[in-house]
Design an enzyme around this catalytic site. Structure first.
Site, PDB file in Angstrom:
ATOM      1  N   ARG A 184      56.693 -68.346  78.649  1.00  0.00           N
ATOM      2  CA  ARG A 184      56.412 -67.389  77.722  1.00  0.00           C
ATOM      3  C   ARG A 184      56.482 -65.975  78.187  1.00  0.00           C
ATOM      4  O   ARG A 184      55.951 -65.719  79.499  1.00  0.00           O
ATOM      5  CB  ARG A 184      55.043 -67.589  76.678  1.00  0.00           C
ATOM      6  CG  ARG A 184      55.001 -69.037  76.095  1.00  0.00           C
ATOM      7  CD  ARG A 184      53.625 -69.053  75.534  1.00  0.00           C
ATOM      8  NE  ARG A 184      53.406 -70.381  74.786  1.00  0.00           N
ATOM      9  CZ  ARG A 184      52.755 -71.353  75.313  1.00  0.00           C
ATOM     10  NH1 ARG A 184      52.402 -71.303  76.597  1.00  0.00           N
ATOM     11  NH2 ARG A 184      52.686 -72.439  74.643  1.00  0.00           N
TER      12      ARG A 184
ATOM     13  N   LYS B 268      48.392 -70.274  76.731  1.00  0.00           N
ATOM     14  CA  LYS B 268      47.473 -70.005  75.643  1.00  0.00           C
ATOM     15  C   LYS B 268      45.980 -70.826  75.987  1.00  0.00           C
ATOM     16  O   LYS B 268      45.909 -72.002  76.229  1.00  0.00           O
ATOM     17  CB  LYS B 268      48.157 -70.566  74.587  1.00  0.00           C
ATOM     18  CG  LYS B 268      49.364 -69.785  74.036  1.00  0.00           C
ATOM     19  CD  LYS B 268      49.940 -70.119  72.672  1.00  0.00           C
ATOM     20  CE  LYS B 268      51.061 -69.474  72.170  1.00  0.00           C
ATOM     21  NZ  LYS B 268      51.717 -69.957  70.830  1.00  0.00           N
TER      22      LYS B 268
ATOM     23  N   HIS C  51      61.979 -65.058  73.826  1.00  0.00           N
ATOM     24  CA  HIS C  51      61.549 -66.173  73.512  1.00  0.00           C
ATOM     25  C   HIS C  51      62.546 -67.391  73.413  1.00  0.00           C
ATOM     26  O   HIS C  51      62.551 -68.633  73.909  1.00  0.00           O
ATOM     27  CB  HIS C  51      60.701 -66.343  72.248  1.00  0.00           C
ATOM     28  CG  HIS C  51      59.922 -67.573  71.998  1.00  0.00           C
ATOM     29  ND1 HIS C  51      58.907 -67.942  72.886  1.00  0.00           N
ATOM     30  CD2 HIS C  51      60.107 -68.416  70.960  1.00  0.00           C
ATOM     31  CE1 HIS C  51      58.439 -69.068  72.332  1.00  0.00           C
ATOM     32  NE2 HIS C  51      59.099 -69.392  71.449  1.00  0.00           N
TER      33      HIS C  51
ATOM     34  N   ARG D  69      63.289 -69.015  76.627  1.00  0.00           N
ATOM     35  CA  ARG D  69      62.225 -70.376  76.724  1.00  0.00           C
ATOM     36  C   ARG D  69      62.700 -71.529  75.886  1.00  0.00           C
ATOM     37  O   ARG D  69      62.760 -72.585  76.293  1.00  0.00           O
ATOM     38  CB  ARG D  69      60.928 -69.874  76.583  1.00  0.00           C
ATOM     39  CG  ARG D  69      59.840 -70.900  76.344  1.00  0.00           C
ATOM     40  CD  ARG D  69      58.382 -70.410  75.915  1.00  0.00           C
ATOM     41  NE  ARG D  69      57.661 -71.415  75.360  1.00  0.00           N
ATOM     42  CZ  ARG D  69      56.826 -72.202  76.157  1.00  0.00           C
ATOM     43  NH1 ARG D  69      56.819 -72.199  77.412  1.00  0.00           N
ATOM     44  NH2 ARG D  69      55.844 -72.903  75.561  1.00  0.00           N
TER      45      ARG D  69
ATOM     46  N   HIS E 116      52.363 -76.938  75.637  1.00  0.00           N
ATOM     47  CA  HIS E 116      52.152 -77.140  74.203  1.00  0.00           C
ATOM     48  C   HIS E 116      50.957 -77.921  73.936  1.00  0.00           C
ATOM     49  O   HIS E 116      50.783 -78.879  74.801  1.00  0.00           O
ATOM     50  CB  HIS E 116      53.249 -77.690  73.467  1.00  0.00           C
ATOM     51  CG  HIS E 116      54.533 -77.014  73.254  1.00  0.00           C
ATOM     52  ND1 HIS E 116      55.915 -77.669  73.195  1.00  0.00           N
ATOM     53  CD2 HIS E 116      54.617 -75.620  73.377  1.00  0.00           C
ATOM     54  CE1 HIS E 116      56.673 -76.536  72.956  1.00  0.00           C
ATOM     55  NE2 HIS E 116      56.076 -75.290  73.022  1.00  0.00           N
TER      56      HIS E 116
ATOM     57  N   TYR F 194      62.335 -79.318  69.593  1.00  0.00           N
ATOM     58  CA  TYR F 194      63.374 -79.001  70.496  1.00  0.00           C
ATOM     59  C   TYR F 194      64.137 -80.374  70.340  1.00  0.00           C
ATOM     60  O   TYR F 194      63.916 -81.324  70.897  1.00  0.00           O
ATOM     61  CB  TYR F 194      63.070 -78.736  71.827  1.00  0.00           C
ATOM     62  CG  TYR F 194      62.374 -77.477  71.978  1.00  0.00           C
ATOM     63  CD1 TYR F 194      62.885 -76.301  71.783  1.00  0.00           C
ATOM     64  CD2 TYR F 194      60.977 -77.764  72.246  1.00  0.00           C
ATOM     65  CE1 TYR F 194      62.063 -75.118  71.885  1.00  0.00           C
ATOM     66  CE2 TYR F 194      60.244 -76.302  72.043  1.00  0.00           C
ATOM     67  CZ  TYR F 194      60.821 -75.110  72.182  1.00  0.00           C
ATOM     68  OH  TYR F 194      59.848 -74.238  72.246  1.00  0.00           O
TER      69      TYR F 194
END
Length: 287
Positions: free
Chosen positions: A142, A165, A233, A236, A259, A268
């Site tokens: 990211r 994150k 983004h 990515r 994730h 995806y």
């Protein structure tokens, strides 16, 4: 040639840009000599018309240039004609058809990264742009993760530890091209890269803002005629979808992307093939 000196001294372009633009200028002069049936000097360049430039681009397209590469060629032609004192004729650059779906094609990723780098004010800033964009596309980071990297990751090995994150860390393998790009930036950066400081610096030495990268990508995609969905983004996203195109396991990809849930990874779908899965399998310690 004088054009190359101008790009280096006055425009402060990178060595890569100088070589590419000089090569384009030489190709244009060779084309016009044949097209006009005689020698071409600076004064004669003033009579170059939009039709002449379209013919030149058509010849280059016949050699296999993509839309993105042809747009970059036109950008170099305009710079050369302006340097020669010949106002470039108004001509629309080649454009990618609207509605081109994600992911971004690898050739367009390279063209985008080159265009962003070539527009940089300083060679070290060009190296910075190249390194950041390759981290997004070649490692799936990211943009905030790339900005959070510190010089503590240096010297680079086969993998780096990334904090994503909610403070979750993961191990990400690095392609040789990505390692080379980051190392080249680190060597060129004029600011002291102490372990606790940000790796990527702004022009005045502070932490690089993601907004700078987003703006540079936005301006470059307009010049190249790429879709407005071409964002940092999206690089990515392309990394992930290219992996799936080679049959990556969703659980492994989930871990690689950081994730929290498998549902985030399932967006995806299978797309164009790429070679990154092989690198992941060979370099990732849990592959």
């Amino acid at each position: 040639m004088a054009f190359a000196r101008h790009l280096t001294r006055d425009r402060r372009r990178s060595a890569h840009t100088v070589r590419a633009y000089q090569a384009t200028a030489e190709r244009l002069l060779a084309f016009l000599r044949e097209h006009w049936g005689g020698p071409v000097d600076a004064a004669q360049l003033d009579r170059a018309t939009a039709a002449d430039l379209r013919a030149f681009l058509a010849a280059r397209r016949g050699e296999g240039l993509s839309n993105a590469s042809a747009a970059r060629e036109l950008s170099a032609v305009r710079a050369f004609l302006a340097f020669a004192g010949a106002p470039p004729p108004r001509i629309a650059g080649p454009r990618v058809k609207k509605g081109v779906p994600r992911p971004i094609a690898p050739a367009e990723v390279v063209a985008l990264a080159e265009e962003v780098s070539e527009d940089a004010a300083e060679p070290w800033i060009a190296a910075r742009a190249w390194a950041v964009l390759l981290l997004l596309y070649g490692a799936g980071l990211r943009i905030g993760e790339a900005m959070a990297l510190t010089p503590a990751i240096l010297p680079l090995g086969e993998t780096i530890r990334v904090t994503g994150k909610r403070g979750k860390t993961r191990i990400v393998p690095l392609l040789p091209a990505v390692r080379t790009a980051v190392e080249a930036y680190a060597a060129a950066c004029p600011y002291a890269l102490t372990p606790e400081a940000p790796l990527f610096r702004g022009a005045k030495g502070g932490a690089l803002s993601p907004a700078i990268i987003r703006r540079s990508v936005r301006m470059a995609r307009v010049r190249l005629g790429l879709s407005d969905r071409t964002t940092p983004h999206a690089l990515r996203h392309s990394f992930a979808t290219h992996l799936l195109g080679r049959g990556a396991d969703l659980r492994a990809l989930q871990e690689l992307l950081g994730h929290a849930s498998l549902g985030s990874t399932q967006i995806y779908t299978a797309v164009d093939a790429a070679h990154l899965l092989d690198v992941y399998r060979n370099a990732h310690p849990r592959a």
